[in-house]
Design a protein around this motif. Sequence first.
Motif, PDB file in Angstrom:
ATOM      1  N   ALA A   1      22.718  19.081   5.903  1.00 14.43           N
ATOM      2  CA  ALA A   1      22.225  17.942   5.118  1.00 14.43           C
ATOM      3  C   ALA A   1      22.984  16.645   5.396  1.00 14.43           C
ATOM      4  CB  ALA A   1      22.251  18.279   3.626  1.00 14.43           C
ATOM      5  N   PRO A   2      24.320  16.641   5.414  1.00 13.06           N
ATOM      6  CA  PRO A   2      25.019  15.385   5.701  1.00 13.06           C
ATOM      7  C   PRO A   2      24.736  14.867   7.107  1.00 13.06           C
ATOM      8  CG  PRO A   2      26.504  16.991   4.710  1.00 13.06           C
ATOM      9  CD  PRO A   2      25.260  17.728   5.096  1.00 13.06           C
TER      10      PRO A   2
ATOM     11  N   THR B   1      21.967  15.406   8.960  1.00 13.71           N
ATOM     12  CA  THR B   1      20.582  14.925   9.020  1.00 13.71           C
ATOM     13  C   THR B   1      20.459  13.526   8.441  1.00 13.71           C
ATOM     14  OG1 THR B   1      19.782  17.204   8.843  1.00 13.71           O
ATOM     15  CG2 THR B   1      18.217  15.446   8.349  1.00 13.71           C
ATOM     16  N   SER B   2      21.181  13.273   7.345  1.00  8.11           N
ATOM     17  CA  SER B   2      21.090  11.966   6.691  1.00  8.11           C
ATOM     18  C   SER B   2      21.655  10.849   7.560  1.00  8.11           C
ATOM     19  CB  SER B   2      21.823  12.004   5.347  1.00  8.11           C
ATOM     20  OG  SER B   2      23.216  12.177   5.530  1.00  8.11           O
ATOM     21  N   LEU B   3      22.506  11.200   8.535  1.00 11.27           N
ATOM     22  CA  LEU B   3      23.121  10.194   9.407  1.00 11.27           C
ATOM     23  C   LEU B   3      22.330   9.933  10.675  1.00 11.27           C
ATOM     24  CD1 LEU B   3      26.862  11.292   9.167  1.00 11.27           C
ATOM     25  CD2 LEU B   3      25.886   9.182   8.234  1.00 11.27           C
TER      26      LEU B   3
END
Length: 263
Positions: free
Chosen positions: A26-27, A29-31
Amino acid sequence: MTSTESHRYDIGIQVLKQVGGANYAAPLTSLQGIAPDLARLTVEFGYGDIMSRKELDLQTRQLCTVVALAAMGNAQPQLKYHIAGALNVGCDANSVIETIFLCAVFAGFPATINAVLAAKEVFQERGLAFQPQAHPANGERYERGMAALEQLSAGAGKAVTHSLMNIAPDFARFLVEFSYGDILSRTGIDNRTKELAIIALLTAKGTATPQLKVHIGAALNVGVPKSEIVEVIQQMAVYAGFPAALNGIFAAKEVFFTAAGAA
Protein backbone atom coordinates in the motif's frame (compact mmCIF):
# COMPACT_ATOMS: atom_id res chain seq x y z
CA MET A 1 18.20 -1.42 -11.83
CA THR A 2 21.64 -2.97 -11.59
CA SER A 3 21.95 -6.54 -10.32
CA THR A 4 23.06 -5.22 -6.92
CA GLU A 5 20.09 -2.86 -6.69
CA SER A 6 17.76 -5.66 -7.77
CA HIS A 7 19.17 -7.93 -5.04
CA ARG A 8 18.67 -5.26 -2.38
CA TYR A 9 15.14 -4.66 -3.63
CA ASP A 10 14.29 -8.36 -3.57
CA ILE A 11 15.58 -8.71 -0.01
CA GLY A 12 13.69 -5.58 1.01
CA ILE A 13 10.42 -6.84 -0.46
CA GLN A 14 10.77 -10.11 1.44
CA VAL A 15 11.10 -8.25 4.74
CA LEU A 16 8.39 -5.75 3.82
CA LYS A 17 5.98 -8.61 3.16
CA GLN A 18 6.62 -9.93 6.67
CA VAL A 19 6.00 -6.53 8.22
CA GLY A 20 3.17 -5.32 5.99
CA GLY A 21 1.33 -8.59 5.53
CA ALA A 22 -1.44 -8.52 2.94
CA ASN A 23 -1.21 -4.70 2.96
CA TYR A 24 2.56 -4.59 2.38
CA ALA A 25 2.42 -2.78 -0.98
CA ALA A 26 0.00 0.00 0.00
CA PRO A 27 2.66 2.63 0.82
CA LEU A 28 4.58 1.80 -2.37
CA THR A 29 1.50 1.95 -4.58
CA SER A 30 0.56 5.37 -3.21
CA LEU A 31 3.98 6.72 -4.27
CA GLN A 32 4.07 5.35 -7.80
CA GLY A 33 2.25 8.26 -9.41
CA ILE A 34 4.34 10.95 -7.73
CA ALA A 35 7.72 9.59 -6.57
CA PRO A 36 8.43 6.05 -7.81
CA ASP A 37 12.12 6.38 -6.95
CA LEU A 38 11.16 7.07 -3.33
CA ALA A 39 9.14 3.84 -3.31
CA ARG A 40 12.16 1.94 -4.63
CA LEU A 41 14.56 3.58 -2.15
CA THR A 42 12.20 2.80 0.72
CA VAL A 43 12.40 -0.87 -0.16
CA GLU A 44 16.11 -0.98 -1.00
CA PHE A 45 17.43 1.03 1.92
CA GLY A 46 14.74 0.87 4.59
CA TYR A 47 14.09 -2.84 4.28
CA GLY A 48 16.85 -4.27 2.09
CA ASP A 49 19.78 -2.56 3.85
CA ILE A 50 18.46 -1.93 7.36
CA MET A 51 15.46 -4.00 8.45
CA SER A 52 16.85 -7.20 6.92
CA ARG A 53 19.96 -7.16 9.09
CA LYS A 54 20.22 -10.17 11.41
CA GLU A 55 21.70 -8.32 14.38
CA LEU A 56 18.21 -7.57 15.70
CA ASP A 57 14.99 -9.58 15.45
CA LEU A 58 11.98 -8.17 13.63
CA GLN A 59 9.77 -8.12 16.72
CA THR A 60 12.18 -5.83 18.57
CA ARG A 61 12.69 -3.74 15.44
CA GLN A 62 8.96 -3.19 15.05
CA LEU A 63 8.38 -2.23 18.68
CA CYS A 64 11.27 0.24 18.43
CA THR A 65 9.81 1.70 15.25
CA VAL A 66 6.38 2.02 16.86
CA VAL A 67 7.68 3.86 19.92
CA ALA A 68 9.90 6.16 17.84
CA LEU A 69 7.03 7.12 15.53
CA ALA A 70 4.72 7.55 18.50
CA ALA A 71 7.19 9.88 20.20
CA MET A 72 7.83 11.92 17.06
CA GLY A 73 4.08 12.44 16.71
CA ASN A 74 4.18 13.53 13.07
CA ALA A 75 3.62 10.29 11.14
CA GLN A 76 0.27 8.81 12.13
CA PRO A 77 -0.27 6.73 8.94
CA GLN A 78 3.18 5.19 9.32
CA LEU A 79 2.58 4.63 13.03
CA LYS A 80 -0.57 2.64 12.29
CA TYR A 81 1.22 0.68 9.54
CA HIS A 82 3.99 -0.32 11.95
CA ILE A 83 1.63 -1.14 14.82
CA ALA A 84 0.00 -3.57 12.40
CA GLY A 85 3.50 -4.64 11.36
CA ALA A 86 4.41 -5.45 14.95
CA LEU A 87 1.40 -7.74 15.16
CA ASN A 88 2.29 -9.28 11.79
CA VAL A 89 5.77 -10.32 12.96
CA GLY A 90 4.50 -11.89 16.17
CA CYS A 91 4.28 -9.16 18.81
CA ASP A 92 1.19 -9.35 20.97
CA ALA A 93 -1.15 -6.42 21.54
CA ASN A 94 -0.06 -6.02 25.15
CA SER A 95 3.60 -5.59 24.13
CA VAL A 96 2.61 -2.89 21.67
CA ILE A 97 0.65 -0.98 24.32
CA GLU A 98 3.34 -1.41 26.98
CA THR A 99 5.99 -0.10 24.60
CA ILE A 100 3.87 2.94 23.76
CA PHE A 101 3.52 3.60 27.52
CA LEU A 102 7.21 4.58 27.53
CA CYS A 103 6.29 7.69 25.56
CA ALA A 104 4.51 9.06 28.62
CA VAL A 105 7.91 9.58 30.23
CA PHE A 106 9.95 10.67 27.24
CA ALA A 107 7.47 12.33 24.85
CA GLY A 108 4.54 13.40 27.03
CA PHE A 109 0.92 12.42 27.45
CA PRO A 110 -0.52 13.82 24.18
CA ALA A 111 1.87 11.74 22.06
CA THR A 112 1.16 8.69 24.21
CA ILE A 113 -2.61 9.06 24.08
CA ASN A 114 -2.57 9.60 20.30
CA ALA A 115 -0.45 6.49 19.81
CA VAL A 116 -2.65 4.36 22.07
CA LEU A 117 -5.71 5.50 20.13
CA ALA A 118 -3.92 4.63 16.87
CA ALA A 119 -3.26 1.15 18.28
CA LYS A 120 -6.93 0.88 19.26
CA GLU A 121 -7.91 1.63 15.64
CA VAL A 122 -5.53 -1.03 14.34
CA PHE A 123 -6.79 -3.62 16.81
CA GLN A 124 -10.39 -2.87 15.86
CA GLU A 125 -9.64 -2.99 12.12
CA ARG A 126 -8.10 -6.42 12.60
CA GLY A 127 -10.93 -7.66 14.79
CA LEU A 128 -8.43 -8.23 17.58
CA ALA A 129 -10.18 -8.93 20.87
CA PHE A 130 -7.68 -7.22 23.15
CA GLN A 131 -8.60 -7.27 26.82
CA PRO A 132 -6.29 -4.90 28.70
CA GLN A 133 -5.47 -5.66 32.28
CA ALA A 134 -5.17 -2.79 34.74
CA HIS A 135 -2.04 -2.86 36.87
CA PRO A 136 -2.85 -1.08 40.12
CA ALA A 137 0.20 0.25 41.88
CA ASN A 138 1.28 -1.74 44.89
CA GLY A 139 3.38 -0.31 47.67
CA GLU A 140 5.16 3.02 47.93
CA ARG A 141 5.67 4.69 44.53
CA TYR A 142 8.94 6.36 45.49
CA GLU A 143 10.45 3.16 46.86
CA ARG A 144 9.28 1.19 43.84
CA GLY A 145 10.70 3.87 41.56
CA MET A 146 14.07 3.93 43.28
CA ALA A 147 14.28 0.14 43.06
CA ALA A 148 13.57 0.24 39.33
CA LEU A 149 15.98 3.14 38.88
CA GLU A 150 18.79 1.26 40.56
CA GLN A 151 18.06 -1.97 38.70
CA LEU A 152 18.12 -0.29 35.31
CA SER A 153 20.72 2.43 35.64
CA ALA A 154 23.19 1.08 38.22
CA GLY A 155 23.62 4.49 39.83
CA ALA A 156 23.54 6.79 36.80
CA GLY A 157 19.87 7.63 37.18
CA LYS A 158 20.23 8.23 40.91
CA ALA A 159 22.97 10.75 40.17
CA VAL A 160 20.55 12.64 37.93
CA THR A 161 17.90 12.84 40.65
CA HIS A 162 20.47 13.99 43.20
CA SER A 163 21.61 16.76 40.85
CA LEU A 164 18.07 18.15 40.93
CA MET A 165 17.69 18.28 44.69
CA ASN A 166 19.07 21.80 45.17
CA ILE A 167 17.04 23.34 42.32
CA ALA A 168 13.81 21.31 41.87
CA PRO A 169 13.40 18.67 44.58
CA ASP A 170 9.74 18.10 43.76
CA PHE A 171 10.66 17.41 40.14
CA ALA A 172 13.27 14.90 41.33
CA ARG A 173 10.52 13.15 43.28
CA PHE A 174 8.17 13.20 40.26
CA LEU A 175 10.94 11.68 38.15
CA VAL A 176 11.32 8.77 40.53
CA GLU A 177 7.65 8.24 41.34
CA PHE A 178 6.17 8.57 37.85
CA SER A 179 8.97 7.74 35.40
CA TYR A 180 10.28 4.74 37.31
CA GLY A 181 7.64 3.94 39.92
CA ASP A 182 4.63 4.11 37.60
CA ILE A 183 6.06 3.42 34.12
CA LEU A 184 9.51 1.85 33.93
CA SER A 185 8.76 -0.62 36.73
CA ARG A 186 5.93 -2.15 34.68
CA THR A 187 6.53 -5.75 33.65
CA GLY A 188 4.68 -5.98 30.33
CA ILE A 189 7.95 -6.00 28.35
CA ASP A 190 11.37 -7.18 29.48
CA ASN A 191 14.20 -4.80 30.38
CA ARG A 192 16.12 -5.50 27.17
CA THR A 193 13.18 -4.50 24.99
CA LYS A 194 12.36 -1.59 27.28
CA GLU A 195 15.83 -0.05 27.07
CA LEU A 196 16.21 -0.62 23.32
CA ALA A 197 12.82 1.04 22.79
CA ILE A 198 13.86 4.01 24.93
CA ILE A 199 17.10 4.31 22.95
CA ALA A 200 15.12 4.30 19.71
CA LEU A 201 12.70 6.90 21.06
CA LEU A 202 15.40 9.25 22.37
CA THR A 203 17.49 8.89 19.22
CA ALA A 204 14.48 9.74 17.06
CA LYS A 205 13.52 12.72 19.22
CA GLY A 206 17.08 14.04 19.00
CA THR A 207 16.63 16.50 21.86
CA ALA A 208 17.87 14.61 24.92
CA THR A 209 21.44 13.41 24.42
CA PRO A 210 22.27 13.24 28.17
CA GLN A 211 19.24 11.03 28.76
CA LEU A 212 20.08 8.94 25.70
CA LYS A 213 23.52 8.27 27.18
CA VAL A 214 21.95 7.28 30.51
CA HIS A 215 19.76 4.73 28.79
CA ILE A 216 22.54 3.39 26.59
CA GLY A 217 24.36 2.76 29.85
CA ALA A 218 21.22 1.20 31.32
CA ALA A 219 20.94 -1.11 28.32
CA LEU A 220 24.50 -2.29 28.89
CA ASN A 221 23.70 -2.72 32.58
CA VAL A 222 20.79 -5.08 31.88
CA GLY A 223 22.86 -7.14 29.46
CA VAL A 224 22.00 -5.72 26.03
CA PRO A 225 24.90 -6.34 23.61
CA LYS A 226 26.58 -3.30 22.08
CA SER A 227 25.72 -4.66 18.64
CA GLU A 228 21.98 -4.44 19.37
CA ILE A 229 22.30 -0.90 20.72
CA VAL A 230 24.14 0.19 17.57
CA GLU A 231 21.60 -1.64 15.42
CA VAL A 232 18.56 0.11 16.86
CA ILE A 233 20.25 3.51 16.55
CA GLN A 234 21.13 2.79 12.91
CA GLN A 235 17.51 1.85 12.28
CA MET A 236 16.43 5.36 13.29
CA ALA A 237 18.16 6.71 10.18
CA VAL A 238 15.12 5.40 8.30
CA TYR A 239 12.50 6.98 10.57
CA ALA A 240 14.16 10.10 12.00
CA GLY A 241 16.93 10.82 9.49
CA PHE A 242 20.68 10.42 9.37
CA PRO A 243 21.56 13.38 11.65
CA ALA A 244 19.52 11.89 14.50
CA ALA A 245 21.07 8.45 13.99
CA LEU A 246 24.56 9.88 13.67
CA ASN A 247 24.21 11.79 16.93
CA GLY A 248 22.92 8.60 18.55
CA ILE A 249 25.93 6.63 17.31
CA PHE A 250 28.33 9.24 18.72
CA ALA A 251 26.50 9.09 22.07
CA ALA A 252 26.83 5.29 22.08
CA LYS A 253 30.53 5.53 21.20
CA GLU A 254 31.11 7.80 24.18
CA VAL A 255 29.21 5.51 26.56
CA PHE A 256 30.99 2.39 25.26
CA PHE A 257 34.38 4.08 25.71
CA THR A 258 33.56 5.13 29.26
CA ALA A 259 32.26 1.64 30.10
CA ALA A 260 35.42 0.05 28.69
CA GLY A 261 37.57 2.38 30.79
CA ALA A 262 35.61 1.57 33.92
CA ALA A 263 36.08 -2.13 33.25
